[in-house]
Design a protein around this motif. Sequence first.
Motif, PDB file in Angstrom:
ATOM      1  N   GLU A  47       0.806  -1.225   0.000  1.00 41.99           N
ATOM      2  CA  GLU A  47       0.000   0.000   0.000  1.00 41.99           C
ATOM      3  C   GLU A  47       0.839   1.274   0.000  1.00 41.99           C
ATOM      4  OE1 GLU A  47      -3.969  -0.051   1.438  1.00 41.99           O
ATOM      5  OE2 GLU A  47      -3.343  -0.942  -0.454  1.00 41.99           O
ATOM      6  N   LEU A  48       2.159   1.100   0.008  1.00 46.69           N
ATOM      7  CA  LEU A  48       3.042   2.255   0.229  1.00 46.69           C
ATOM      8  C   LEU A  48       2.710   3.432  -0.690  1.00 46.69           C
ATOM      9  CD1 LEU A  48       5.599   2.768   2.084  1.00 46.69           C
ATOM     10  CD2 LEU A  48       6.937   2.468   0.013  1.00 46.69           C
ATOM     11  N   GLY A  49       2.548   3.138  -1.967  1.00 53.59           N
ATOM     12  CA  GLY A  49       2.295   4.202  -2.940  1.00 53.59           C
ATOM     13  C   GLY A  49       0.984   4.916  -2.706  1.00 53.59           C
TER      14      GLY A  49
ATOM     15  N   ALA B 113       9.997  -2.996  -5.817  1.00 54.44           N
ATOM     16  CA  ALA B 113      10.556  -1.831  -5.118  1.00 54.44           C
ATOM     17  C   ALA B 113      10.600  -0.616  -6.049  1.00 54.44           C
ATOM     18  CB  ALA B 113      11.957  -2.157  -4.603  1.00 54.44           C
ATOM     19  N   TRP B 114      10.964  -0.849  -7.297  1.00 53.80           N
ATOM     20  CA  TRP B 114      11.097   0.279  -8.233  1.00 53.80           C
ATOM     21  C   TRP B 114       9.722   0.868  -8.560  1.00 53.80           C
ATOM     22  CZ3 TRP B 114      14.584   3.605  -9.311  1.00 53.80           C
ATOM     23  CH2 TRP B 114      14.493   4.393 -10.470  1.00 53.80           C
ATOM     24  N   ALA B 115       8.742  -0.001  -8.729  1.00 57.99           N
ATOM     25  CA  ALA B 115       7.387   0.486  -9.024  1.00 57.99           C
ATOM     26  C   ALA B 115       6.890   1.338  -7.854  1.00 57.99           C
ATOM     27  CB  ALA B 115       6.446  -0.685  -9.274  1.00 57.99           C
ATOM     28  N   LEU B 116       7.114   0.873  -6.634  1.00 59.40           N
ATOM     29  CA  LEU B 116       6.673   1.644  -5.459  1.00 59.40           C
ATOM     30  C   LEU B 116       7.429   2.969  -5.385  1.00 59.40           C
ATOM     31  CD1 LEU B 116       6.461  -1.176  -2.741  1.00 59.40           C
ATOM     32  CD2 LEU B 116       4.542   0.104  -3.718  1.00 59.40           C
ATOM     33  N   THR B 117       8.742   2.902  -5.605  1.00 57.25           N
ATOM     34  CA  THR B 117       9.566   4.104  -5.456  1.00 57.25           C
ATOM     35  C   THR B 117       9.122   5.195  -6.429  1.00 57.25           C
ATOM     36  OG1 THR B 117      11.439   2.818  -4.651  1.00 57.25           O
ATOM     37  CG2 THR B 117      11.935   4.998  -5.546  1.00 57.25           C
ATOM     38  N   THR B 118       8.966   4.842  -7.696  1.00 55.74           N
ATOM     39  CA  THR B 118       8.579   5.889  -8.667  1.00 55.74           C
ATOM     40  C   THR B 118       7.161   6.381  -8.402  1.00 55.74           C
ATOM     41  OG1 THR B 118       7.983   4.145 -10.225  1.00 55.74           O
ATOM     42  CG2 THR B 118      10.131   5.182 -10.519  1.00 55.74           C
ATOM     43  N   GLN B 119       6.338   5.532  -7.838  1.00 50.95           N
ATOM     44  CA  GLN B 119       4.975   5.960  -7.511  1.00 50.95           C
ATOM     45  C   GLN B 119       4.986   6.996  -6.384  1.00 50.95           C
ATOM     46  OE1 GLN B 119       2.632   2.544  -6.406  1.00 50.95           O
ATOM     47  NE2 GLN B 119       0.720   3.733  -6.328  1.00 50.95           N
TER      48      GLN B 119
ATOM     49  N   TYR C 115      -0.269  21.117  -6.086  1.00 48.51           N
ATOM     50  CA  TYR C 115       0.609  19.965  -5.827  1.00 48.51           C
ATOM     51  C   TYR C 115      -0.235  18.796  -5.300  1.00 48.51           C
ATOM     52  CZ  TYR C 115       5.204  22.353  -6.229  1.00 48.51           C
ATOM     53  OH  TYR C 115       6.323  23.007  -6.671  1.00 48.51           O
ATOM     54  N   ALA C 116      -1.147  19.114  -4.369  1.00 52.01           N
ATOM     55  CA  ALA C 116      -1.960  18.064  -3.736  1.00 52.01           C
ATOM     56  C   ALA C 116      -2.836  17.358  -4.775  1.00 52.01           C
ATOM     57  CB  ALA C 116      -2.813  18.673  -2.627  1.00 52.01           C
ATOM     58  N   ASP C 117      -3.450  18.137  -5.664  1.00 52.49           N
ATOM     59  CA  ASP C 117      -4.343  17.553  -6.675  1.00 52.49           C
ATOM     60  C   ASP C 117      -3.569  16.762  -7.728  1.00 52.49           C
ATOM     61  OD1 ASP C 117      -6.576  18.698  -5.542  1.00 52.49           O
ATOM     62  OD2 ASP C 117      -6.505  20.494  -6.812  1.00 52.49           O
ATOM     63  N   ASP C 118      -2.528  17.384  -8.262  1.00 53.91           N
ATOM     64  CA  ASP C 118      -1.907  16.824  -9.470  1.00 53.91           C
ATOM     65  C   ASP C 118      -0.769  15.854  -9.167  1.00 53.91           C
ATOM     66  OD1 ASP C 118      -3.541  18.705 -10.577  1.00 53.91           O
ATOM     67  OD2 ASP C 118      -1.931  20.050 -11.242  1.00 53.91           O
ATOM     68  N   ILE C 119      -0.051  16.075  -8.073  1.00 50.02           N
ATOM     69  CA  ILE C 119       1.178  15.303  -7.853  1.00 50.02           C
ATOM     70  C   ILE C 119       1.028  14.333  -6.690  1.00 50.02           C
ATOM     71  CG2 ILE C 119       3.657  15.430  -7.380  1.00 50.02           C
ATOM     72  CD1 ILE C 119       3.717  18.167  -8.691  1.00 50.02           C
ATOM     73  N   TRP C 120       0.627  14.851  -5.541  1.00 49.20           N
ATOM     74  CA  TRP C 120       0.589  13.981  -4.353  1.00 49.20           C
ATOM     75  C   TRP C 120      -0.705  13.188  -4.247  1.00 49.20           C
ATOM     76  CZ3 TRP C 120       1.838  19.038  -1.312  1.00 49.20           C
ATOM     77  CH2 TRP C 120       3.155  19.428  -1.595  1.00 49.20           C
ATOM     78  N   GLN C 121      -1.752  13.697  -4.897  1.00 49.32           N
ATOM     79  CA  GLN C 121      -3.059  13.041  -4.840  1.00 49.32           C
ATOM     80  C   GLN C 121      -3.519  12.833  -3.406  1.00 49.32           C
ATOM     81  OE1 GLN C 121      -2.996  10.210  -8.191  1.00 49.32           O
ATOM     82  NE2 GLN C 121      -3.068  12.289  -9.014  1.00 49.32           N
ATOM     83  N   VAL C 122      -3.612  13.961  -2.726  1.00 51.43           N
ATOM     84  CA  VAL C 122      -4.153  13.948  -1.360  1.00 51.43           C
ATOM     85  C   VAL C 122      -5.252  15.010  -1.273  1.00 51.43           C
ATOM     86  CG1 VAL C 122      -2.052  13.132  -0.211  1.00 51.43           C
ATOM     87  CG2 VAL C 122      -2.353  15.590  -0.607  1.00 51.43           C
ATOM     88  N   PRO C 123      -6.214  14.795  -0.367  1.00 52.83           N
ATOM     89  CA  PRO C 123      -7.296  15.781  -0.233  1.00 52.83           C
ATOM     90  C   PRO C 123      -6.809  17.048   0.465  1.00 52.83           C
ATOM     91  CG  PRO C 123      -7.527  14.039   1.407  1.00 52.83           C
ATOM     92  CD  PRO C 123      -6.379  13.647   0.525  1.00 52.83           C
TER      93      PRO C 123
END
Length: 801
Positions: A299-301, A335-341, A787-795
Amino acid sequence: MKLTTAQFKTDFLNEIKTLYATDLNDTSALGQFIALGHLVRRYDGSQWTKTSEKYRKKDRKQVYYFSIEFLPGRLLKSNLLNLGLLDTVRAGLKELELDFETISAAEPDPGLGNGGLGRLAACYMDSMASLGIAGNGNGIRYRYGLFKQVFMDGYQVELPDDWLRNGNVWEIRRENKACLVRFGGNVWMQPQADGQLQPVYEQTDDVLAVPYDVGMIGYRNDVTNTLRLWSAELPPSADNAYYSQEQRDRIDDITKVLYPDDSNSEGQALRLRQEYFFSSAGVQSIIRHYGLRHQGMRELGKKIAIHINDTHPTLVIPELMRLLMDDHHCSWDVAWALTTQVMSYTNHTILQEALETWPIDMFKGLLPRIYQIVVEIDRRYRAAKTPIFGEDLVNRTAPLGNGQVRMAYLAVIGSHSVNGVAPLHTELLKNDVLRDLYQVYPERFNNKTNGIATRRWVQLANEPLSQLIDSKISPEWRQQPSQLKTLMAYQKDAKFLKQLTTVKQTNKQALAAYIKQNLGIEVRTDAIFDVQIKRLHAYKRQLLHVLEIIREYLDLKAHPATKAPAHVHIFGAKAAPSYHYAKAIIKLINALADLVNHDPDIGDRLKVVFIPNYGVSLGELIIPAADISEQISTASKEASGTSNMKLMANGAVSLATLDGANIDIIQAAGEANEYPFGLTAKAVYGYYERGDYRSVDFYQADPELKRVLDALVDGTIPGITTEGREIYDSLLRYNDEFFVLADYESYVQQQRQISQDFQDQTKWQQKALANIAAAGIFSADLAVARYADDIWQVPHTLLQD
Ligand code: 73E
């Protein structure tokens, strides 16, 4: 929070008693500040705990903003404002016959950053908390911040900034959350029974990373987030093992002092140690925190986002890979998939000298396991991309090349998002500096124009203006700076425009008093306050401003009867201690100030004021008093700028090249309300491509310019024999790298226009108003929401219009 004045007074007096075992009369302003700081922390304490609990209960995605610099400024006032206690505390202290301003000024201003980059990180921390984002800062607790600047005989002298001398009331040392960071030694991979490889470390230098947490209080929303700063200490094993003095010093040195370079990279091993130190400690603490609440890393990403503020924290990428593989047994691919995510990266400059690279030999010796991982990232990148993009492009863009680790490339390859900080800057990244990587990953590139904390830079720094705004429009602008645009309804309101002049006068008087007291220079407050405050750098062209001052001086000498408004030129700028040329410019400005300010023919019509030790607190005094905002970098060189936004929001009009966010400011406020000039970025690149710039032609074609430049070497300005020659040569013998002479004429023309326009205060304040009203779009809240909407995807809780 709710608090009566009476209750506050009781609490405060109790705090004084508990801390000092004495009464109020027996305490200094510093002592009172410390007591107040403790009290504020107590008031905030439960909110801080509750915020963490709430995030945990809701299993909120956490954002971690990694930055090697945070420049928060003094926190007392801003914490009180955000808690809603400012008026109560002020009133209470007044009843106790104490001066709140004196107490606030006793707070040390932590200089844990060089300039715009560090200040941006601090503005974004404030916005993340204010938008209810689960945002965490991660950086370094430097024992000494950026040097204190003094002038001796006009030369810059650097003194240590011992900001922790009296402790730091805002921090909590969390020794139970310390972790080890490994340097040097040997590493080899040992096969395990299950066939997996595990690293075995020998003879490493281990450093204990101890976190100090500072609460980041949101604006009246019951949120307190955490800024975590790491300090390097001896590991516990030092208690029963021998550590030589050299080893002890090596550990001590890691977080001893902030590198004083802005937009520059010196490539020293200690800097690399600093970078890995806070990157590793930060990622370790993230994974530990995540692991307490989640089974496995799947769930890290979805649960964390790590932001890389410029390349300095890029090693979070191989460090996260290391932890996922070595400690949590993920395969490379997982690991790489998680890291880039998880990772995203902001670039802040296209200046070649700032793009970090590390010699492979240095890197490998200091970080052997991390180096192995970078080698594998490099190998896989080459293998995957060569068939598609060909060997040449891949050679140019791989993380390892020319014997160097190329940090910006590693950051792009290991992140899902790469952003520039103003539209022009992002275009230049795509078309120039990172052009090849843009071919490989076009979908990763995006723009996020910088923003500023209006709470600090308008509400707190400029209370007279804030009150005037409140008297005209709903106080909603304090939550939602975009509402400032409704002020445009008063564009023709003569009374309001007059009030704007009065506010500016009030702020100018405060600055004039500081200047008189600290520098002994008297300035007229009806003069044009022409302000350039930023690091001293050739590309920022303080020199162009200086040439204008010489021109004005010679003009006044030659034509004493000229009628023009008085002009006060105000500088604030530190030069990197090893930046010889920048220091020569400082000496030039001080020598010119000496000449101009003492010339009886000039009187009070022209003054030059170089305020030493510019930083956040002085910014808060200078910015509200400015009429002109000098933003005169060579087009294409200043990625964004943020003082341009702060000055605009305080009603200063920009005298600006078409560079960085100046372009967006001019568009927002309207060209008629600014003073744009100079070469465009395209024209600058045109000169580069054709190679046909000849600065001497400008010198020869313009007798006035010739006279001004000659003043650098003909004794007109006493005391600058070597500096004057060096600067003169940079312009004429070495062909003026930053196109100062090419832009001179159009700059002077706008300065002349300003002198004329300033005389009609109604028109002038209309321009000021257009700037204030348009400044809302540069709010850090808006930037962080993007940043929150487009990059971090957090509310987040940003109120949309
Ligand atoms: O244009 C500014 C920008 O507004 C840029 O020069 C500055 O970052 C600001 C915030 O985005 C910046 N600082 C550095 N690089 N760009 C830097 C580089 C190395 C060390 C310290 C700072």
